[in-house]
Design a protein around this motif. Structure first.
Motif, PDB file in Angstrom:
ATOM      1  N   UNK A 209      10.609 -26.497 -38.948  1.00  0.00           N
ATOM      2  CA  UNK A 209      11.332 -26.010 -37.792  1.00  0.00           C
ATOM      3  C   UNK A 209      12.816 -26.086 -38.161  1.00  0.00           C
ATOM      4  N   UNK A 210      13.519 -24.973 -37.973  1.00  0.00           N
ATOM      5  CA  UNK A 210      14.936 -24.899 -38.322  1.00  0.00           C
ATOM      6  C   UNK A 210      15.748 -24.590 -37.072  1.00  0.00           C
ATOM      7  N   UNK A 211      16.893 -25.255 -36.954  1.00  0.00           N
ATOM      8  CA  UNK A 211      17.810 -25.045 -35.839  1.00  0.00           C
ATOM      9  C   UNK A 211      19.163 -24.706 -36.449  1.00  0.00           C
ATOM     10  N   UNK A 212      19.688 -23.538 -36.093  1.00  0.00           N
ATOM     11  CA  UNK A 212      20.940 -23.073 -36.686  1.00  0.00           C
ATOM     12  C   UNK A 212      21.593 -22.068 -35.762  1.00  0.00           C
ATOM     13  N   UNK A 213      22.755 -21.581 -36.161  1.00  0.00           N
ATOM     14  CA  UNK A 213      23.431 -20.530 -35.405  1.00  0.00           C
ATOM     15  C   UNK A 213      23.683 -19.340 -36.312  1.00  0.00           C
ATOM     16  N   UNK A 214      23.439 -18.157 -35.790  1.00  0.00           N
ATOM     17  CA  UNK A 214      23.704 -16.933 -36.530  1.00  0.00           C
ATOM     18  C   UNK A 214      25.142 -16.512 -36.255  1.00  0.00           C
ATOM     19  N   UNK A 215      25.741 -15.714 -37.126  1.00  0.00           N
ATOM     20  CA  UNK A 215      25.111 -15.023 -38.254  1.00  0.00           C
ATOM     21  C   UNK A 215      25.029 -15.939 -39.478  1.00  0.00           C
ATOM     22  N   UNK A 216      24.112 -15.616 -40.370  1.00  0.00           N
ATOM     23  CA  UNK A 216      23.974 -16.293 -41.647  1.00  0.00           C
ATOM     24  C   UNK A 216      24.323 -15.294 -42.738  1.00  0.00           C
ATOM     25  N   UNK A 217      24.875 -15.771 -43.829  1.00  0.00           N
ATOM     26  CA  UNK A 217      25.286 -14.880 -44.907  1.00  0.00           C
ATOM     27  C   UNK A 217      24.332 -15.031 -46.078  1.00  0.00           C
TER      28      UNK A 217
ATOM     29  N   UNK B  88      26.408 -25.599 -38.615  1.00  0.00           N
ATOM     30  CA  UNK B  88      25.445 -26.635 -38.999  1.00  0.00           C
ATOM     31  C   UNK B  88      24.022 -26.081 -38.925  1.00  0.00           C
ATOM     32  N   UNK B  89      23.224 -26.440 -39.928  1.00  0.00           N
ATOM     33  CA  UNK B  89      21.813 -26.071 -39.976  1.00  0.00           C
ATOM     34  C   UNK B  89      20.989 -27.343 -40.067  1.00  0.00           C
ATOM     35  N   UNK B  90      19.880 -27.404 -39.310  1.00  0.00           N
ATOM     36  CA  UNK B  90      18.992 -28.560 -39.306  1.00  0.00           C
ATOM     37  C   UNK B  90      17.570 -28.101 -39.602  1.00  0.00           C
ATOM     38  N   UNK B  91      16.860 -28.854 -40.437  1.00  0.00           N
ATOM     39  CA  UNK B  91      15.476 -28.505 -40.749  1.00  0.00           C
ATOM     40  C   UNK B  91      14.620 -29.762 -40.761  1.00  0.00           C
ATOM     41  N   UNK B  92      13.514 -29.702 -40.019  1.00  0.00           N
ATOM     42  CA  UNK B  92      12.499 -30.753 -40.046  1.00  0.00           C
ATOM     43  C   UNK B  92      11.274 -30.155 -40.715  1.00  0.00           C
ATOM     44  N   UNK B  93      10.826 -30.756 -41.816  1.00  0.00           N
ATOM     45  CA  UNK B  93       9.673 -30.255 -42.561  1.00  0.00           C
ATOM     46  C   UNK B  93       8.401 -30.858 -41.968  1.00  0.00           C
ATOM     47  N   UNK B  94       7.502 -29.997 -41.519  1.00  0.00           N
ATOM     48  CA  UNK B  94       6.258 -30.431 -40.891  1.00  0.00           C
ATOM     49  C   UNK B  94       5.117 -30.519 -41.905  1.00  0.00           C
TER      50      UNK B  94
ATOM     51  N   UNK C 110       7.292 -33.363 -46.109  1.00  0.00           N
ATOM     52  CA  UNK C 110       6.726 -33.402 -44.757  1.00  0.00           C
ATOM     53  C   UNK C 110       7.105 -34.707 -44.072  1.00  0.00           C
ATOM     54  N   UNK C 111       7.580 -34.594 -42.828  1.00  0.00           N
ATOM     55  CA  UNK C 111       8.000 -35.749 -42.053  1.00  0.00           C
ATOM     56  C   UNK C 111       9.452 -36.115 -42.272  1.00  0.00           C
ATOM     57  N   UNK C 112      10.161 -35.356 -43.116  1.00  0.00           N
ATOM     58  CA  UNK C 112      11.570 -35.633 -43.387  1.00  0.00           C
ATOM     59  C   UNK C 112      12.456 -34.547 -42.777  1.00  0.00           C
ATOM     60  N   UNK C 113      13.729 -34.888 -42.647  1.00  0.00           N
ATOM     61  CA  UNK C 113      14.708 -34.032 -41.970  1.00  0.00           C
ATOM     62  C   UNK C 113      15.927 -33.888 -42.862  1.00  0.00           C
ATOM     63  N   UNK C 114      16.512 -32.697 -42.866  1.00  0.00           N
ATOM     64  CA  UNK C 114      17.762 -32.467 -43.588  1.00  0.00           C
ATOM     65  C   UNK C 114      18.686 -31.655 -42.689  1.00  0.00           C
ATOM     66  N   UNK C 115      19.977 -31.946 -42.757  1.00  0.00           N
ATOM     67  CA  UNK C 115      20.946 -31.084 -42.069  1.00  0.00           C
ATOM     68  C   UNK C 115      22.041 -30.765 -43.070  1.00  0.00           C
ATOM     69  N   UNK C 116      22.609 -29.588 -42.887  1.00  0.00           N
ATOM     70  CA  UNK C 116      23.624 -29.098 -43.809  1.00  0.00           C
ATOM     71  C   UNK C 116      24.866 -28.724 -43.009  1.00  0.00           C
ATOM     72  N   UNK C 117      26.044 -29.051 -43.537  1.00  0.00           N
ATOM     73  CA  UNK C 117      27.279 -28.746 -42.819  1.00  0.00           C
ATOM     74  C   UNK C 117      27.621 -27.261 -42.857  1.00  0.00           C
ATOM     75  N   UNK C 118      28.460 -26.852 -41.951  1.00  0.00           N
ATOM     76  CA  UNK C 118      28.967 -25.471 -41.942  1.00  0.00           C
ATOM     77  C   UNK C 118      29.610 -25.179 -43.293  1.00  0.00           C
ATOM     78  N   UNK C 119      29.326 -23.997 -43.818  1.00  0.00           N
ATOM     79  CA  UNK C 119      29.898 -23.576 -45.091  1.00  0.00           C
ATOM     80  C   UNK C 119      29.063 -23.955 -46.295  1.00  0.00           C
TER      81      UNK C 119
END
Length: 128
Positions: free
Chosen positions: A117-125, A70-76, A94-103
Motif C-alpha cells: 500500500x503506497x501513500x503519496x501525492x501526485x504528480x510524480x516524475x 513524501x511517499x510512504x509504502x507498507x509492504x504486505x 513484508x510487514x516493513x514500512x519505508x518512507x521517502x522524502x520529497x525529491x
C-alpha cells in the motif's frame, strides 16, 4: 513507489462522511509498466493525495522516478528493492514500512513479486 492513481471515480474528501472502500470488490487496473497493477483506494483531486494498493509480479520494475512530495509504502507481501538510486540494495520486506522524502529518486523492483500500500501525492516524475 509512485504510480498514477485511477482518478475516474475520485470523490472530494471534504465530504464529512466516512468512505468505506472494499478493495476485494474492485478490479485491478493495469499500469503502463509490465507486471504492475493498482487499485486506487483514495484520491483527492484538490491536494493530489493518493492511497494505492499495488501488486507487482516477480521481476516487475517501476522505472526511474522522483517523489515530488513524501511517499510512504507498507509492504504486505513479498518485498520491494531499490534497484538504482542512493539506497541501491535496500530491501523492504513484508510487514516493513519505508518512507521517502520529497525529491528522492530511485528505481523500484520486486524480484519475487509483492503487494503493498503506497501513500503519496501526485504528480510524480518518471524518467523512462
Amino acid at each position: 513507489m509512485n504510480v498514477k492513481p485511477n482518478t475516474q471515480n475520485a470523490k472530494p474528501v471534504d465530504d464529512k462522511r466516512s468512505h468505506h472502500v472494499r478493495p476485494q470488490e474492485m478490479p485491478w487496473e493495469t499500469m503502463r509498466f509490465p507486471g504492475c497493477k493498482t487499485k486506487t483506494l483514495l484520491f483527492d483531486p484538490k491536494s493530489g493525495l493518493a492511497t494505492v494498493l499495488i501488486e507487482m509480479e516477480p521481476g516487475a520494475t517501476l522505472p526511474d522516478h522522483e517523489h515530488v512530495l513524501i511517499e510512504q509504502t507498507y509492504v504486505m507481501e513479498g518485498s520491494l528493492v531499490d534497484k538504482e538510486g542512493p539506497d541501491t540494495g535496500l530491501e523492504v520486506k513484508a510487514g516493513e514500512f519505508v518512507w521517502r522524502p520529497a525529491g528522492s529518486r530511485h528505481v523500484a523492483w520486486c524480484p519475487n513479486g509483492g503487494k503493498m500500500i503506497a501513500i503519496f501525492q501526485v504528480p510524480n516524475k518518471f524518467f523512462e
